[in-house]
Design an enzyme around this catalytic site. Structure first.
Site, PDB file in Angstrom:
ATOM      1  N   ASN A 229      10.712  23.178  53.521  1.00 14.35           N
ATOM      2  CA  ASN A 229       9.748  23.963  52.741  1.00 14.35           C
ATOM      3  C   ASN A 229       8.535  24.384  53.564  1.00 14.35           C
ATOM      4  O   ASN A 229       8.085  25.532  53.495  1.00 14.35           O
ATOM      5  CB  ASN A 229       9.296  23.163  51.522  1.00 14.35           C
ATOM      6  CG  ASN A 229      10.404  22.925  50.527  1.00 14.35           C
ATOM      7  OD1 ASN A 229      11.064  23.852  50.084  1.00 14.35           O
ATOM      8  ND2 ASN A 229      10.631  21.671  50.175  1.00 14.35           N
ATOM      9  N   ILE A 230       7.976  23.439  54.338  1.00 14.80           N
ATOM     10  CA  ILE A 230       6.780  23.762  55.112  1.00 14.80           C
ATOM     11  C   ILE A 230       7.125  24.746  56.220  1.00 14.80           C
ATOM     12  O   ILE A 230       6.418  25.732  56.433  1.00 14.80           O
ATOM     13  CB  ILE A 230       6.136  22.486  55.680  1.00 14.80           C
ATOM     14  CG1 ILE A 230       5.687  21.563  54.543  1.00 14.80           C
ATOM     15  CG2 ILE A 230       4.950  22.838  56.565  1.00 14.80           C
ATOM     16  CD1 ILE A 230       5.186  20.211  55.002  1.00 14.80           C
TER      17      ILE A 230
ATOM     18  N   ASP B 126      17.138  23.642  63.539  1.00 11.75           N
ATOM     19  CA  ASP B 126      17.323  22.539  62.603  1.00 11.75           C
ATOM     20  C   ASP B 126      18.811  22.219  62.530  1.00 11.75           C
ATOM     21  O   ASP B 126      19.577  22.940  61.897  1.00 11.75           O
ATOM     22  CB  ASP B 126      16.786  22.895  61.211  1.00 11.75           C
ATOM     23  CG  ASP B 126      16.680  21.688  60.294  1.00 11.75           C
ATOM     24  OD1 ASP B 126      17.541  20.779  60.398  1.00 11.75           O
ATOM     25  OD2 ASP B 126      15.745  21.625  59.475  1.00 11.75           O
TER      26      ASP B 126
ATOM     27  N   THR C 110       1.948  18.976  62.806  1.00 10.44           N
ATOM     28  CA  THR C 110       1.340  18.536  61.544  1.00 10.44           C
ATOM     29  C   THR C 110       2.309  17.651  60.774  1.00 10.44           C
ATOM     30  O   THR C 110       2.132  17.440  59.576  1.00 10.44           O
ATOM     31  CB  THR C 110       0.950  19.746  60.672  1.00 10.44           C
ATOM     32  OG1 THR C 110       2.123  20.534  60.403  1.00 10.44           O
ATOM     33  CG2 THR C 110      -0.100  20.611  61.357  1.00 10.44           C
ATOM     34  N   ALA C 111       3.342  17.150  61.462  1.00  9.41           N
ATOM     35  CA  ALA C 111       4.381  16.362  60.799  1.00  9.41           C
ATOM     36  C   ALA C 111       4.060  14.878  60.870  1.00  9.41           C
ATOM     37  O   ALA C 111       3.466  14.308  59.944  1.00  9.41           O
ATOM     38  CB  ALA C 111       5.741  16.673  61.410  1.00  9.41           C
ATOM     39  N   ARG C 112       4.418  14.235  61.981  1.00 11.96           N
ATOM     40  CA  ARG C 112       4.176  12.808  62.152  1.00 11.96           C
ATOM     41  C   ARG C 112       3.891  12.506  63.623  1.00 11.96           C
ATOM     42  O   ARG C 112       4.504  13.077  64.516  1.00 11.96           O
ATOM     43  CB  ARG C 112       5.389  11.978  61.688  1.00 11.96           C
ATOM     44  CG  ARG C 112       5.548  11.871  60.171  1.00 11.96           C
ATOM     45  CD  ARG C 112       4.408  11.080  59.550  1.00 11.96           C
ATOM     46  NE  ARG C 112       4.569  10.877  58.115  1.00 11.96           N
ATOM     47  CZ  ARG C 112       4.140  11.694  57.171  1.00 11.96           C
ATOM     48  NH1 ARG C 112       3.529  12.834  57.520  1.00 11.96           N
ATOM     49  NH2 ARG C 112       4.306  11.410  55.898  1.00 11.96           N
TER      50      ARG C 112
ATOM     51  N   ASP D 291      -2.410  17.328  63.838  1.00 16.42           N
ATOM     52  CA  ASP D 291      -2.925  16.754  62.594  1.00 16.42           C
ATOM     53  C   ASP D 291      -2.323  15.375  62.362  1.00 16.42           C
ATOM     54  O   ASP D 291      -2.480  14.806  61.293  1.00 16.42           O
ATOM     55  CB  ASP D 291      -2.617  17.673  61.400  1.00 16.42           C
ATOM     56  CG  ASP D 291      -3.302  17.204  60.122  1.00 16.42           C
ATOM     57  OD1 ASP D 291      -4.463  16.751  60.212  1.00 16.42           O
ATOM     58  OD2 ASP D 291      -2.679  17.265  59.052  1.00 16.42           O
TER      59      ASP D 291
ATOM     60  N   GLU E 252      -3.285   6.152  63.517  1.00 21.05           N
ATOM     61  CA  GLU E 252      -4.032   6.851  62.474  1.00 21.05           C
ATOM     62  C   GLU E 252      -4.879   5.849  61.688  1.00 21.05           C
ATOM     63  O   GLU E 252      -4.362   4.808  61.264  1.00 21.05           O
ATOM     64  CB  GLU E 252      -3.077   7.606  61.545  1.00 21.05           C
ATOM     65  CG  GLU E 252      -2.386   8.756  62.274  1.00 21.05           C
ATOM     66  CD  GLU E 252      -1.634   9.710  61.351  1.00 21.05           C
ATOM     67  OE1 GLU E 252      -1.503   9.404  60.143  1.00 21.05           O
ATOM     68  OE2 GLU E 252      -1.189  10.759  61.824  1.00 21.05           O
TER      69      GLU E 252
ATOM     70  N   HIS F  96      -4.992  13.863  60.028  1.00 19.66           N
ATOM     71  CA  HIS F  96      -3.911  14.011  59.045  1.00 19.66           C
ATOM     72  C   HIS F  96      -4.436  14.531  57.702  1.00 19.66           C
ATOM     73  O   HIS F  96      -4.304  13.895  56.657  1.00 19.66           O
ATOM     74  CB  HIS F  96      -3.166  12.688  58.844  1.00 19.66           C
ATOM     75  CG  HIS F  96      -1.688  12.892  58.654  1.00 19.66           C
ATOM     76  ND1 HIS F  96      -0.739  12.013  59.102  1.00 19.66           N
ATOM     77  CD2 HIS F  96      -0.997  13.911  58.059  1.00 19.66           C
ATOM     78  CE1 HIS F  96       0.474  12.451  58.796  1.00 19.66           C
ATOM     79  NE2 HIS F  96       0.334  13.604  58.165  1.00 19.66           N
TER      80      HIS F  96
ATOM     81  N   GLY G 215      -3.615  17.706  56.474  1.00 15.23           N
ATOM     82  CA  GLY G 215      -2.869  18.903  56.110  1.00 15.23           C
ATOM     83  C   GLY G 215      -2.815  19.177  54.620  1.00 15.23           C
ATOM     84  O   GLY G 215      -2.869  20.324  54.180  1.00 15.23           O
ATOM     85  N   ALA G 216      -2.716  18.126  53.823  1.00 17.98           N
ATOM     86  CA  ALA G 216      -2.656  18.296  52.364  1.00 17.98           C
ATOM     87  C   ALA G 216      -3.991  17.989  51.701  1.00 17.98           C
ATOM     88  O   ALA G 216      -4.056  17.853  50.479  1.00 17.98           O
ATOM     89  CB  ALA G 216      -1.581  17.389  51.786  1.00 17.98           C
TER      90      ALA G 216
END
Length: 333
Positions: free
Chosen positions: A162-163, A183, A243-245, A269, A274, A295, A297-298
């Site tokens: 989705n992202i 992917d 911006t994932a992990r 991000d 962290e 982190h 992003g959301a």
């Protein structure tokens, strides 16, 4: 003769509501929604510390739920997780005990995608180093700036979820970019509505992309997916966005690649540590073309509300099934 007593309709009292334990604070709107469905036990409430002994249902935002937690929770049946990432929950331990984990994929896609664009643009136009010089009282002349133009650039997207798709749409529509996607797990025909080129090898994406942006979970396969060897194959003016992990990009290799000029810059991000600290990341942050964020992003009010509500709703949908609860039993506000 006196009229017969009339039994009042069943009200959603705390005695009949299923109980959910919150391991974190949630948005107030989502909390109110949960209160209409559940008897809610919050971290500040008496007895919360014994959640492992008593909880059938959990709501989690950022806390860890470890294998030890699962082993000590004999009644636990389901976890509602705010956000898409479930790496802080031992999913294998949950699966072994038949515990369901419900995350909220797709809800935060727009917020994260917009941060990807912000990091990319910030790096391309050298916003961080120019701003720092101004704050230090230096005069920055136009001829000292050597930023990049993103119009019609090639955007390499690792992860077609989705992202990743939202990022692709923004760059395609706003920058007229060429989209290259990698992917190995997505089926044939994914993204049929979006013009793009799909490659079968990560190396093919890295070699042709002006911007590489990562949108996959951290797994044994994606750990150190991007290391020094991969960054050496990228364009010298390429931007790397994660911006994932933390851990998908090898951080020590990233420092080396930046110092050697293998890539232009990096926007992060997420980090292996962290929140990121100066003690850990001072060498990385000394590079002018690096932007690090903790982190976030959301981290918009709208997204926090929407993802928290989605976590409550998904957990409640499951509870209604297993508890055989009629939807009209509880008031929905």
């Amino acid at each position: 003769m006196a009229p017969a007593a009339v039994t009042p309709p069943l009200s959603p009292s705390s005695e009949v509501k299923p109980t959910v334990y919150f391991l974190d604070s949630f948005d107030s709107t989502a909390t109110a929604r949960a209160e209409s469905f559940f008897r809610c036990i919050h971290p500040s409430d008496p007895g919360h510390a014994s959640w492992r002994d008593n909880a059938k249902y959990l709501l989690v935002r950022g806390s860890y739920v470890t294998a030890d937690d699962i082993a000590q929770a004999p009644l636990l049946r389901a976890i509602g997780k705010q956000g898409v990432g479930i790496d802080k929950i031992d999913v294998a331990a949950c699966t072994a005990k038949g515990i369901k984990v419900f995350n909220t994929p797709g809800v935060n896609a727009r917020a994260v995608a917009e941060l990807v664009v912000a990091l990319t643009t910030g790096l391309a136009r050298q916003i961080r180093p120019v701003s720092l010089k101004l704050h230090e009282g230096q005069v920055v002349r136009k001829e000292q700036c050597s930023g990049l133009i993103l119009h019609k650039s090639t955007i390499g997207i690792i992860g077609m979820g989705n992202i990743g798709k939202t990022v692709a749409k923004i760059f395609k529509g706003g920058y007229e970019s060429d989209i290259v996607a990698y992917d190995p797990y997505m089926p044939e025909g994914a993204w049929e509505d979006l013009p793009h080129k799909r490659v079968r090898n990560l190396e093919d994406l890295l070699a042709i992309s002006d911007v590489v942006t990562i949108h996959v979970p951290l797994t044994s396969e994606t750990k150190d997916l991007i290391g020094l060897e991969q960054m050496r194959t990228m364009k010298p003016n390429a931007l790397l966005i994660n911006t994932a992990r933390g851990g998908i990009v090898n951080e020590k290799d990233l420092v080396q690649a930046l110092n050697a000029g293998y890539i232009w810059g990096a926007g992060l991000d997420c980090h292996e540590q962290e929140p990121p600290t100066r003690e850990r990341y001072e060498e990385l942050w000394q590079h002018p073309n690096v932007i690090s964020l903790p982190h976030v992003g959301a981290a918009t009010a709208q997204t926090q509300r929407e993802t928290a509500l989605a976590a409550v709703e998904r957990l409640w949908a499951y509870v209604q099934q297993v508890e055989d609860i009629e939807p009209e039993m509880f008031e929905v506000r």
